[in-house]
Design a protein around this motif. Structure first.
Motif, PDB file in Angstrom:
ATOM      1  N   LEU A   1       0.829  -1.200   0.000  1.00  0.00           N
ATOM      2  CA  LEU A   1       0.000   0.000   0.000  1.00  0.00           C
ATOM      3  C   LEU A   1       0.868   1.257   0.000  1.00  0.00           C
ATOM      4  CD1 LEU A   1      -2.666  -1.058   2.671  1.00  0.00           C
ATOM      5  CD2 LEU A   1      -2.643  -1.518   0.212  1.00  0.00           C
ATOM      6  N   SER A   2       0.226   2.401  -0.105  1.00  0.00           N
ATOM      7  CA  SER A   2       0.935   3.674   0.010  1.00  0.00           C
ATOM      8  C   SER A   2       1.323   3.893   1.470  1.00  0.00           C
ATOM      9  CB  SER A   2       0.039   4.816  -0.463  1.00  0.00           C
ATOM     10  OG  SER A   2      -1.059   4.977   0.426  1.00  0.00           O
ATOM     11  N   PRO A   3       2.330   4.739   1.736  1.00  0.00           N
ATOM     12  CA  PRO A   3       2.731   4.996   3.135  1.00  0.00           C
ATOM     13  C   PRO A   3       1.583   5.500   4.002  1.00  0.00           C
ATOM     14  CG  PRO A   3       4.405   5.813   1.625  1.00  0.00           C
ATOM     15  CD  PRO A   3       3.251   5.384   0.776  1.00  0.00           C
ATOM     16  N   ALA A   4       0.716   6.345   3.458  1.00  0.00           N
ATOM     17  CA  ALA A   4      -0.398   6.871   4.247  1.00  0.00           C
ATOM     18  C   ALA A   4      -1.386   5.762   4.611  1.00  0.00           C
ATOM     19  CB  ALA A   4      -1.112   7.981   3.477  1.00  0.00           C
ATOM     20  N   ASP A   5      -1.713   4.907   3.636  1.00  0.00           N
ATOM     21  CA  ASP A   5      -2.649   3.818   3.918  1.00  0.00           C
ATOM     22  C   ASP A   5      -2.033   2.792   4.859  1.00  0.00           C
ATOM     23  OD1 ASP A   5      -4.456   5.025   2.269  1.00  0.00           O
ATOM     24  OD2 ASP A   5      -4.047   3.753   0.525  1.00  0.00           O
ATOM     25  N   GLY A   6      -0.739   2.544   4.701  1.00  0.00           N
ATOM     26  CA  GLY A   6      -0.067   1.617   5.602  1.00  0.00           C
ATOM     27  C   GLY A   6      -0.071   2.116   7.035  1.00  0.00           C
ATOM     28  N   ALA A   7       0.143   3.420   7.213  1.00  0.00           N
ATOM     29  CA  ALA A   7       0.115   4.002   8.557  1.00  0.00           C
ATOM     30  C   ALA A   7      -1.287   3.900   9.162  1.00  0.00           C
ATOM     31  CB  ALA A   7       0.567   5.454   8.507  1.00  0.00           C
ATOM     32  N   LEU A   8      -2.315   4.087   8.328  1.00  0.00           N
ATOM     33  CA  LEU A   8      -3.687   3.987   8.814  1.00  0.00           C
ATOM     34  C   LEU A   8      -3.977   2.583   9.333  1.00  0.00           C
ATOM     35  CD1 LEU A   8      -6.582   5.115   9.095  1.00  0.00           C
ATOM     36  CD2 LEU A   8      -6.988   4.394   6.729  1.00  0.00           C
ATOM     37  N   LEU A   9      -3.541   1.558   8.606  1.00  0.00           N
ATOM     38  CA  LEU A   9      -3.796   0.189   9.036  1.00  0.00           C
ATOM     39  C   LEU A   9      -3.014  -0.153  10.299  1.00  0.00           C
ATOM     40  CD1 LEU A   9      -3.966  -1.890   5.724  1.00  0.00           C
ATOM     41  CD2 LEU A   9      -5.787  -0.780   6.996  1.00  0.00           C
ATOM     42  N   ARG A  10      -1.800   0.336  10.415  1.00  0.00           N
ATOM     43  CA  ARG A  10      -1.027   0.068  11.633  1.00  0.00           C
ATOM     44  C   ARG A  10      -1.690   0.699  12.848  1.00  0.00           C
ATOM     45  NH1 ARG A  10       3.168   1.271   8.133  1.00  0.00           N
ATOM     46  NH2 ARG A  10       3.615   3.276   9.159  1.00  0.00           N
TER      47      ARG A  10
ATOM     48  N   SER B   1     -11.376   2.368  16.834  1.00  0.00           N
ATOM     49  CA  SER B   1     -11.368   3.606  16.046  1.00  0.00           C
ATOM     50  C   SER B   1     -10.815   3.371  14.640  1.00  0.00           C
ATOM     51  CB  SER B   1     -10.526   4.669  16.754  1.00  0.00           C
ATOM     52  OG  SER B   1      -9.179   4.249  16.856  1.00  0.00           O
ATOM     53  N   GLY B   2     -11.250   4.214  13.714  1.00  0.00           N
ATOM     54  CA  GLY B   2     -10.711   4.213  12.354  1.00  0.00           C
ATOM     55  C   GLY B   2     -11.305   3.194  11.413  1.00  0.00           C
ATOM     56  N   LEU B   3     -12.298   2.431  11.838  1.00  0.00           N
ATOM     57  CA  LEU B   3     -12.842   1.381  10.969  1.00  0.00           C
ATOM     58  C   LEU B   3     -13.448   1.926   9.671  1.00  0.00           C
ATOM     59  CD1 LEU B   3     -14.468  -1.087  13.538  1.00  0.00           C
ATOM     60  CD2 LEU B   3     -12.258  -1.262  12.385  1.00  0.00           C
TER      61      LEU B   3
ATOM     62  N   SER C   1      -2.043  -8.277   9.708  1.00  0.00           N
ATOM     63  CA  SER C   1      -1.895  -8.764  11.074  1.00  0.00           C
ATOM     64  C   SER C   1      -0.684  -8.145  11.745  1.00  0.00           C
ATOM     65  CB  SER C   1      -1.771 -10.291  11.097  1.00  0.00           C
ATOM     66  OG  SER C   1      -2.867 -10.901  10.454  1.00  0.00           O
ATOM     67  N   ASP C   2      -0.703  -8.201  13.087  1.00  0.00           N
ATOM     68  CA  ASP C   2       0.447  -7.676  13.831  1.00  0.00           C
ATOM     69  C   ASP C   2       1.506  -8.736  14.081  1.00  0.00           C
ATOM     70  OD1 ASP C   2      -0.855  -9.226  15.666  1.00  0.00           O
ATOM     71  OD2 ASP C   2      -1.036  -7.667  17.209  1.00  0.00           O
ATOM     72  N   ARG C   3       1.201  -9.983  13.764  1.00  0.00           N
ATOM     73  CA  ARG C   3       2.193 -11.060  13.840  1.00  0.00           C
ATOM     74  C   ARG C   3       1.772 -12.176  12.901  1.00  0.00           C
ATOM     75  NH1 ARG C   3       3.349 -13.398  19.231  1.00  0.00           N
ATOM     76  NH2 ARG C   3       3.426 -11.251  19.899  1.00  0.00           N
ATOM     77  N   SER C   4       2.728 -13.000  12.475  1.00  0.00           N
ATOM     78  CA  SER C   4       2.461 -14.042  11.486  1.00  0.00           C
ATOM     79  C   SER C   4       1.608 -15.151  12.090  1.00  0.00           C
ATOM     80  CB  SER C   4       3.774 -14.612  10.942  1.00  0.00           C
ATOM     81  OG  SER C   4       4.516 -15.215  11.987  1.00  0.00           O
ATOM     82  N   GLY C   5       1.026 -15.965  11.209  1.00  0.00           N
ATOM     83  CA  GLY C   5       0.211 -17.069  11.666  1.00  0.00           C
ATOM     84  C   GLY C   5      -0.831 -17.534  10.659  1.00  0.00           C
ATOM     85  N   LEU C   6      -0.869 -16.914   9.472  1.00  0.00           N
ATOM     86  CA  LEU C   6      -1.841 -17.290   8.447  1.00  0.00           C
ATOM     87  C   LEU C   6      -1.199 -18.281   7.476  1.00  0.00           C
ATOM     88  CD1 LEU C   6      -4.573 -16.969   6.998  1.00  0.00           C
ATOM     89  CD2 LEU C   6      -3.599 -15.008   5.777  1.00  0.00           C
TER      90      LEU C   6
ATOM     91  N   PRO D   1       5.939  -3.192   6.573  1.00  0.00           N
ATOM     92  CA  PRO D   1       4.921  -2.382   7.245  1.00  0.00           C
ATOM     93  C   PRO D   1       3.789  -1.928   6.323  1.00  0.00           C
ATOM     94  CG  PRO D   1       6.952  -1.138   6.935  1.00  0.00           C
ATOM     95  CD  PRO D   1       7.264  -2.550   6.593  1.00  0.00           C
ATOM     96  N   LEU D   2       4.026  -1.947   5.008  1.00  0.00           N
ATOM     97  CA  LEU D   2       2.994  -1.500   4.065  1.00  0.00           C
ATOM     98  C   LEU D   2       2.281  -2.667   3.373  1.00  0.00           C
ATOM     99  CD1 LEU D   2       4.943   1.412   2.299  1.00  0.00           C
ATOM    100  CD2 LEU D   2       3.527   1.510   4.367  1.00  0.00           C
ATOM    101  N   ASP D   3       2.660  -3.891   3.717  1.00  0.00           N
ATOM    102  CA  ASP D   3       2.162  -5.062   2.994  1.00  0.00           C
ATOM    103  C   ASP D   3       0.896  -5.634   3.620  1.00  0.00           C
ATOM    104  OD1 ASP D   3       4.296  -4.880   1.293  1.00  0.00           O
ATOM    105  OD2 ASP D   3       5.517  -6.370   2.343  1.00  0.00           O
ATOM    106  N   ILE D   4       0.009  -6.129   2.755  1.00  0.00           N
ATOM    107  CA  ILE D   4      -1.149  -6.901   3.180  1.00  0.00           C
ATOM    108  C   ILE D   4      -1.242  -8.152   2.312  1.00  0.00           C
ATOM    109  CG2 ILE D   4      -2.460  -4.907   4.011  1.00  0.00           C
ATOM    110  CD1 ILE D   4      -4.094  -5.025   1.436  1.00  0.00           C
ATOM    111  N   VAL D   5      -1.907  -9.184   2.840  1.00  0.00           N
ATOM    112  CA  VAL D   5      -2.102 -10.426   2.107  1.00  0.00           C
ATOM    113  C   VAL D   5      -3.497 -10.410   1.478  1.00  0.00           C
ATOM    114  CG1 VAL D   5      -2.287 -12.941   2.280  1.00  0.00           C
ATOM    115  CG2 VAL D   5      -0.562 -11.720   3.614  1.00  0.00           C
ATOM    116  N   VAL D   6      -3.593 -10.861   0.238  1.00  0.00           N
ATOM    117  CA  VAL D   6      -4.889 -10.969  -0.438  1.00  0.00           C
ATOM    118  C   VAL D   6      -5.032 -12.388  -0.971  1.00  0.00           C
ATOM    119  CG1 VAL D   6      -3.890 -10.112  -2.607  1.00  0.00           C
ATOM    120  CG2 VAL D   6      -6.369 -10.055  -2.282  1.00  0.00           C
ATOM    121  N   TYR D   7      -6.229 -12.958  -0.801  1.00  0.00           N
ATOM    122  CA  TYR D   7      -6.475 -14.285  -1.364  1.00  0.00           C
ATOM    123  C   TYR D   7      -7.919 -14.397  -1.830  1.00  0.00           C
ATOM    124  CZ  TYR D   7      -8.105 -15.382   3.437  1.00  0.00           C
ATOM    125  OH  TYR D   7      -8.743 -15.379   4.651  1.00  0.00           O
ATOM    126  N   PRO D   8      -8.176 -15.233  -2.856  1.00  0.00           N
ATOM    127  CA  PRO D   8      -9.520 -15.341  -3.441  1.00  0.00           C
ATOM    128  C   PRO D   8     -10.431 -16.216  -2.588  1.00  0.00           C
ATOM    129  CG  PRO D   8      -7.844 -16.344  -4.865  1.00  0.00           C
ATOM    130  CD  PRO D   8      -7.198 -16.022  -3.584  1.00  0.00           C
ATOM    131  N   GLY D   9     -11.730 -16.004  -2.771  1.00  0.00           N
ATOM    132  CA  GLY D   9     -12.726 -16.795  -2.061  1.00  0.00           C
ATOM    133  C   GLY D   9     -13.599 -17.605  -2.997  1.00  0.00           C
TER     134      GLY D   9
END
Length: 473
Positions: A52-61, A134-136, A230-235, A253-261
């Motif tokens: 993600l962008s730095p701003a979006d990554g900071a929001l998720l953190r 907050s922030g949802l 997530s704040d720690r691994s486990g998926l 810090p800016l990474d997220i995991v995406v997977y199909p359903g």
């Protein structure tokens, strides 16, 4: 994490969100490379990483920090239950999948979650509005945009028209009185104060390296896409070879995991496999907060239909099981399990299925010597057909393209049409113009033999020598 897992983790597709943004006109080389990396990773590992962008990554953190504090301050009781996570399994009533909101706890899975669904204001049992992390709303907006960009990239890779999935999704923004079908869940696994933590700690004392997972080890979300931070691994997600891969063990810090359903699997007629996943709930005895994560589930609207019509319109072969449209609400209330979908916990690729069928037929021919044997010329042409198919599949595998080879019957109604499935496959993998392809109706078998001779000099002679070696006494 052992070396094998580390190597696979390193090869997960990693793309930047800014590179996935589509623009009018011809696709840039950067966009095509980004889409290729994404779809290849989804095809091989059922997961990819988006930066993600730095701003979006900071929001998720900051959202993770807020969720951690929310669960830490909240008292846990076995009697508390809310809506549960739409599409993945929370509450027991499947009919309420698009109405879930608020706090929910599942002791068996050592899981607590808070579902945020725009259009619904969760209320405590005493009638007071529930105070969420907050922030949802901001995070919902960011992750919704990310999921739609990924979905558009998948659409591009399948040669579908842009905005193909629009009819399945919510309005942007929601209209008055509308409730979002998608949901953002703040989750917490194995918080020490949860009931069952005693057994958790005992198990950890017996074996510090023991990995413990939730009871549902073969989960498949009924989503279009699922995004996880997530704040720690486990998926863990099962890859194409049936191996469990830790997909969030090396994220920035800016990474997220995406997977199909499962909904995307249904709408794309099986071309995009759903991820079979599980979550580690052990080895958290040193954490007073447990494992917190933000899970965004992009869901189809309850009144929409999953039909696969766009896949047929694009010239893809659609199996009979996907040809009957199904209302999303009915789809969500139907039980689906990994064992039902993939009896061997891993769906074989189409070319593997066809090779298995071919081998079975050849085995029957070898065993039943009472039948008349094929003439050498016929066997040679069949072998040429098989080798050509392997050539095409090799190219597709390198480009991360999932092929479903069509038969003459599939294409007999439009052999001379430019939009026939064969022509679409040719274009997608970049097959050289004028070169014989893998389908019987493209060119005579003799032309295929000439191509193989040019591709691999001496091939015909080697096959004939092999034939003689079998026939000589």
């Amino acid at each position: 994490m052992d070396d094998a897992e580390a190597n696979i983790l390193a090869s997960l597709g990693r793309v930047r969100l800014c590179d996935l943004a589509a623009a009018d006109g011809l696709p840039s080389d950067g966009y095509k490379m980004c889409v290729s990396a994404l779809t290849q990773s989804l095809a091989q590992y059922s997961a990819a990483v988006v930066e993600l962008s730095p701003a979006d990554g900071a929001l998720l953190r900051s959202g993770l920090d807020s969720a951690r504090l929310f669960f830490h301050q909240r008292g846990y009781g076995s009697g508390e239950a809310g809506g549960g996570g739409g599409g993945g399994g929370g509450s027991g009533d499947a009919r309420e999948w698009c109405k879930t909101s608020g706090y929910y706890a599942d002791p068996q899975m050592w899981l607590e979650m808070y579902d945020f669904r725009p259009g619904i204001t969760p209320v405590e049992p005493n009638g007071v509005a529930e105070l969420p992390p907050s922030g949802l709303p901001d995070m919902f907006s960011v992750l919704g945009k990310v999921s739609r960009e990924v979905l558009d990239a998948i659409s591009f890779s399948l040669n579908l028209r842009s905005s193909t999935f629009t009819e399945l999704l919510d309005n942007i923004p929601l209209r008055s009185q509308e409730v979002s079908s998608s949901v953002l869940s703040a989750c917490c696994h194995s918080r020490p104060s949860m009931e069952g933590a005693q057994q958790h700690s005992v198990a950890s004392q017996d074996d510090e390296q023991l990995l413990m997972f939730s009871d549902q080890e073969n989960q498949i979300d009924k989503t279009l896409l699922t995004l996880v931070k997530s704040d720690r691994s486990g998926l863990y997600i099962k890859d194409l070879q049936g191996r469990w891969i830790l997909v969030d063990g090396d994220l920035g810090p800016l990474d997220i995991v995406v997977y199909p359903g499962l909904a995307l699997y249904r709408e794309t007629a099986g071309y995009v496999n759903p991820a079979v996943h599980k979550t580690e709930v052990g080895n958290l005895q040193d954490s007073m907060f447990g494992r917190c994560s933000l899970v965004f589930k992009l869901m189809p609207r309850s009144v929409a239909r999953l039909s696969g019509e766009e896949m047929r319109a694009a010239g893809h072969g659609v199996d009979a099981q996907f040809q009957v449209p199904i209302l999303v609400n009915d789809f969500m209330q139907t039980e689906h399990s990994a064992n039902q979908l993939f009896p061997k916990n891993n769906e074989p690729s189409p070319h593997v299925e066809q090779e298995a069928s071919y081998n079975f037929v050849m085995k029957r021919k070898k065993e039943g010597r009472k039948t008349k044997a094929l003439p050498p010329s016929k066997r040679l042409r069949l072998e040429a057909q098989r080798v050509l198919k392997e050539r095409v599949q090799d190219i597709a595998d390198k480009k991360g393209i999932k092929l479903r080879f069509c038969s003459l019957r599939d294409c007999e109604s439009h052999i001379k049409s430019l939009d026939r499935p064969c022509e679409n496959i040719r274009t997608e993998i970049g097959w050289p113009p004028g070169v014989p392809f893998v389908h019987p109706h493209d060119l005579p078998n003799k032309a295929k033999l000439r191509f193989l001779e040019a591709y691999e000099p001496g091939w015909t002679a080697s096959q004939q020598d092999l034939e003689l070696s079998f026939t000589e006494p």
